[in-house]
Design a protein around this motif. Structure first.
Motif, PDB file in Angstrom:
ATOM      1  N   GLU A 139      22.937  31.946  41.731  1.00 23.76           N
ATOM      2  CA  GLU A 139      23.552  32.260  43.013  1.00 23.76           C
ATOM      3  C   GLU A 139      24.119  33.663  42.982  1.00 23.76           C
ATOM      4  N   LEU A 148      26.064  26.806  27.209  1.00 25.17           N
ATOM      5  CA  LEU A 148      25.002  26.318  28.077  1.00 25.17           C
ATOM      6  C   LEU A 148      25.574  25.531  29.245  1.00 25.17           C
ATOM      7  N   ASP A 160      28.216  24.112  32.057  1.00 24.28           N
ATOM      8  CA  ASP A 160      29.121  24.729  33.004  1.00 24.28           C
ATOM      9  C   ASP A 160      30.549  24.520  32.538  1.00 24.28           C
ATOM     10  N   TYR A 185      15.977  27.784  43.581  1.00 18.80           N
ATOM     11  CA  TYR A 185      16.627  26.551  44.011  1.00 18.80           C
ATOM     12  C   TYR A 185      16.487  25.427  43.013  1.00 18.80           C
ATOM     13  N   SER A 234      19.958  21.642  42.082  1.00 16.58           N
ATOM     14  CA  SER A 234      20.772  22.657  41.424  1.00 16.58           C
ATOM     15  C   SER A 234      21.965  22.968  42.318  1.00 16.58           C
ATOM     16  N   LYS A 235      22.889  23.725  41.760  1.00 14.60           N
ATOM     17  CA  LYS A 235      24.092  24.030  42.542  1.00 14.60           C
ATOM     18  C   LYS A 235      23.742  24.877  43.755  1.00 14.60           C
ATOM     19  N   LYS A 236      22.672  25.656  43.628  1.00 10.36           N
ATOM     20  CA  LYS A 236      22.274  26.488  44.770  1.00 10.36           C
ATOM     21  C   LYS A 236      21.763  25.611  45.909  1.00 10.36           C
ATOM     22  N   LEU A 237      21.202  24.455  45.555  1.00 10.97           N
ATOM     23  CA  LEU A 237      20.579  23.610  46.566  1.00 10.97           C
ATOM     24  C   LEU A 237      21.562  22.602  47.123  1.00 10.97           C
ATOM     25  N   PHE A 247      19.265  18.064  31.894  1.00 13.15           N
ATOM     26  CA  PHE A 247      19.690  19.431  32.163  1.00 13.15           C
ATOM     27  C   PHE A 247      21.190  19.501  32.351  1.00 13.15           C
ATOM     28  N   ASP A 248      21.921  19.426  31.239  1.00 16.34           N
ATOM     29  CA  ASP A 248      23.374  19.573  31.321  1.00 16.34           C
ATOM     30  C   ASP A 248      23.665  21.060  31.197  1.00 16.34           C
ATOM     31  N   THR A 249      23.312  21.823  32.240  1.00 21.93           N
ATOM     32  CA  THR A 249      23.403  23.275  32.157  1.00 21.93           C
ATOM     33  C   THR A 249      24.293  23.813  33.265  1.00 21.93           C
ATOM     34  N   TYR A 250      24.451  25.127  33.219  1.00 18.93           N
ATOM     35  CA  TYR A 250      25.394  25.768  34.147  1.00 18.93           C
ATOM     36  C   TYR A 250      24.895  25.774  35.582  1.00 18.93           C
ATOM     37  N   SER A 251      23.608  25.509  35.768  1.00 15.95           N
ATOM     38  CA  SER A 251      23.097  25.698  37.117  1.00 15.95           C
ATOM     39  C   SER A 251      22.717  24.403  37.801  1.00 15.95           C
ATOM     40  N   VAL A 252      22.821  23.281  37.103  1.00 13.57           N
ATOM     41  CA  VAL A 252      22.336  22.023  37.667  1.00 13.57           C
ATOM     42  C   VAL A 252      23.513  21.159  38.084  1.00 13.57           C
ATOM     43  N   GLN A 306      25.403  17.903  38.413  1.00 17.09           N
ATOM     44  CA  GLN A 306      25.281  16.739  37.536  1.00 17.09           C
ATOM     45  C   GLN A 306      25.304  15.461  38.372  1.00 17.09           C
TER      46      GLN A 306
END
Lengths: 168, 410, 184
Positions: free
Chosen positions: A138, A152, A154, B62, C81-84, C114-119, C121
């Motif tokens: 973003e 990795l 958040d 996205y 994802s967080k963007k979506l 995908f325990d990541t910064y952009s997904v 949860q």
């Protein structure tokens, strides 16, 4: 005709001369290190050379080496010559204090998004890039996630208990 | 015999391009992110004059799932499930490409039988991917039937995958050094019946669209790209071959014994949607040809390489043999000894050159793993391909480019 | 004769209303129109479920509605994802009542591998979910099982559920405003 890596090494050294800081053959690719401020002219020379013809840019990416002081970031280019069926890897190292390098979008239009992705992940800025902004994350994100100091996961999530996942 | 490139025109585009001035206001239309015709989540903000597109601006990311950062956390054999999710329509190609990359790094000797088995699986995956893409092109021109027939054939391919690895879509197939087990008798039966029944079913479906007047009028001349622009934009795969350039990683840098097989690379003429469709159809036929050759000449031998550091030992040995127990423990805990070095390896995926740039520092996880994703690189050319066309042409161009969201965003 | 409880007589449900509930529930359950919000690999398994081997049409669900206004069931298949996230929430808010949500796959249910910064949860961080289908990706039989569980919920649901205070509390937990046109 197919060149071997050793022949390519001698031809590239003849073409670029003192601009090559270091060169070695890694597994099956010749990899050369060049100075970051000359990268545009070097890649242009390799692209336009009649004998070598590295006219296809395969991939462009960044790497973060936090332990190497003054050479923390590396931008790695893989170019491909179809005439000789051979690949070449170029690396340029950048310091953390000023991670900026010239963009090669005018030579290879496909580098546009690859450079944006490198900027998004590492914060390496590309001079003269037509549209340098984040691409996959973003726009409001305020850190560069693929740098080694960031985790990795958040950092703000509160639902997963790190004890159960082996992370302390 | 000279091949002249005839300039195929699209009557709608010609009509719009013939109008000198812009009529009225320019409208801004949001094509995505949730749109039935974008098969995946991408956003294109189009500026249109009537129906003609003047410019477009893209937003991607996205489904950014941070594969490259995730790979730095996982040991080498646990990265295979991530590679599945790149181009999930043809996951075995991604998996086997990753295994080949690691095998290059550890310099393993792979038996010929493993190579041929890999070729069979990869070509099946390529057929599955092209079936989805072409059925979706048909659906977007209005032929909904074109979705149901190929998906029946995909079910047969899923059954073949299940015989080997147990999963249908995200397969996690094979291991570093080969396969988990040899082809079972059920696999042989199913593959033989597939090779017998698929060509007929395929040509029945193909005949519905390939020389169909309506389909040809809709798709000829839409979304064209010239070979020079395609090369500048880093196109690879069927999209580049439709533009007229015959670059195929299987031929230029053969891997996994592809040099033993005899197949042609289909090449298009105009680089438009019709050519992309036809190139993929022909590639399906060539894949069947390769599978028949590989299966007919399957050499005897072992289904795995001799890499005890990376390949799980037999369970019977684990319980009786100390060495096997230690290897099993180390592999499962991810404490394998990997040499340090940098590798770039690429395979011909469903969409083009799928590359893996791996930097290993000798630790249990990669230091850096970058995926060269063909969709990400060629999707940049989309605005150029649709400028001057109508919105419905933009829809078909997008589906014929086979942009898979998982590969686009990684 | 005991005192007639005014509240129950006015707001409660007698025999006729509950039978009407059952009839309406039956009608709704047998013609649920899904909105496939398919993002990644689970989307391909959803497409396979729509295909002829695992036909969804036998449930009356072959009419996919990509317009939220005309859809009953939001099928979220794939990683969000967080963007979506804001886009998913907007699509959910645009759907007309009654609406249900089916979360297909591990990524939509909880973030998956995908325990990541952009997904994100799990989509239940932003919208209320009725049925979760685990799997990565779930087999079409599992997706159909999820759909049948949605049908069970639809059949049992009373027509007054969407006006009840529990539902309003649920929506305010998710900070979703209910546009109430005066109906109680």
């Amino acid at each position: 005709m197919v060149l071997s890596n050793e022949d390519l090494q001698s031809q590239v050294e003849a073409l670029l001369g003192a601009n090559i800081l270091h060169s070695e053959i890694n597994f099956d690719i010749l990899s050369i290190e060049v100075a970051a401020d000359k990268i545009h002219s070097i890649i242009a020379q390799l692209q336009k050379d009649e004998k070598l013809r590295f006219e296809f840019l395969t991939i462009l990416g960044g790497v973060h080496y936090p332990e190497q002081i003054n050479r923390e970031f590396a931008v790695v280019y893989h170019v491909h010559s179809w005439k000789h069926k051979i690949r070449l890897r170029l690396k340029a190292f950048l310091p953390l204090s000023n991670p900026s390098i010239d963009s090669i979008t005018d030579l290879y239009p496909c580098a546009n998004w690859m450079e944006r992705e490198t900027y998004d992940f590492y914060g390496i800025s590309f001079n003269n890039h037509p549209d340098l902004r984040r691409i996959l994350n973003e726009d409001s994100m305020d850190y560069f996630p693929l740098r080694k100091e960031y985790a990795l996961e958040d950092a703000t999530r509160e639902d997963k208990d790190d004890r159960f996942f082996g992370r302390f | 015999m000279s091949k002249e490139k005839e300039k195929v025109s699209n009557s709608a585009t010609e009509f719009y391009n013939s109008k000198e001035t812009i009529d009225g206001d320019i409208a801004t239309i949001n094509f995505g992110p949730t749109h039935p015709a974008t098969h995946g989540i991408f956003q294109n903000i189009l500026k249109v004059d009537g129906e003609k597109i003047i410019s477009s601006e893209q937003t991607v990311g996205y489904i950014h799932r941070a594969f490259e950062k995730l790979a730095e956390r996982r040991p080498y054999n646990q990265i295979t499930p991530i590679t599945d999710r790149l181009n999930y329509c043809s996951s075995p190609i991604n998996n086997l490409g990753w295994h080949m990359t690691v095998e290059k790094l550890i310099q393993a000797e792979i038996p010929k039988r493993v190579d041929y088995m890999r070729v069979i699986i990869m070509e099946l995956a390529r057929i599955a991917d092209h079936l989805i893409c072409d059925s979706v092109v048909g659906v977007d021109t209005g032929a909904l039937t074109s979705f149901f027939y190929p998906f029946q054939e995909r079910e047969k391919i899923y059954e073949l995958y299940e015989e080997i690895c147990g999963a249908r879509l995200t397969t996690n197939i094979g291991r570093i050094g080969g396969f988990e087990r040899d082809f079972t008798p059920a696999f042989h039966t199913k593959l033989k019946s597939f090779l017998k029944t698929f060509p007929k079913a395929f040509s029945e479906w193909d005949s519905m669209l390939a020389r169909n007047r309506i389909f040809m009028d809709r798709t000829r001349g839409t979304g064209p790209i010239s070979p020079e622009r395609a090369l500048a934009y880093g196109f690879t795969g069927p999209n580049l071959r439709a533009a007229g350039v015959d670059y195929d990683v299987r031929v230029m840098h053969p891997y996994s014994s592809y040099e033993d097989f005899d197949f042609i690379i289909p090449v298009g003429v105009n680089g438009d949607t019709y050519d992309r469709f036809m190139v993929r159809q022909e590639e399906i036929r060539q894949s069947i040809r390769i599978i028949e050759q590989a299966y007919g000449n399957l050499p005897e031998g072992n289904y795995k390489a001799d890499v005890p550091d990376f390949y799980l030992p037999d369970k019977a040995d684990v319980y009786n043999n100390m060495e096997a127990l230690i290897y099993h423990f180390k592999i499962v805990m991810g404490e394998m000894e990997i040499p340090s070095g940098e590798i770039y390896h690429s395979v011909e995926g469903g969409n083009g050159e799928l590359g893996y740039y791996l930097i290993s520092d000798g630790g249990r996880t990669p230091y850096r793993l970058q995926f060269r994703r063909p969709c990400f690189i060629y999707y940049q050319a989309y605005p150029e391909m649709i400028t001057g066309q109508t919105i419905s042409d933009a829809v078909i161009t997008l589906s014929s480019m086979n942009v898979i969201a998982g590969e686009l965003d990684a | 004769m005991g005192k007639i409880d005014d509240d129950k007589v006015i707001n409660g449900e007698g025999y006729q209303l509950t039978t009407l509930d059952k009839a309406v529930g039956l009608a709704r359950a047998n013609s649920v129109w899904p909105l496939p919000f398919a993002t990644s690999c689970c989307g391909i398994e959803f497409m396979a479920t729509m295909g002829s081997a695992y036909d969804m049409s036998r449930f009356g669900m072959e009419r996919l509605s990509f317009s939220p206004r005309q859809a009953d069931l939001l099928i979220v298949a794939g990683t969000i994802s967080k963007k979506l996230g804001p886009i998913l929430k907007q699509v959910y808010e645009q759907m007309a009542e009654p609406k249900w949500v089916l979360s297909v796959g591990a990524c939509a249910s909880s973030g998956g591998i995908f325990d990541t910064y952009s997904v994100l949860q799990g989509i239940d961080r932003i919208i209320p979910v009725d049925v979760y289908v685990p799997g990565c990706p779930p087999r079409p039989e599992q997706i159909i099982d999820g759909v049948m569980n949605i049908h069970k919920l639809v059949k049992k649901e009373s027509m007054r559920r969407r006006y009840s205070s529990e539902y309003k509390d649920l929506m305010s937990d998710y900070k979703i405003e209910i546009k109430d046109n005066g109906a109680k």
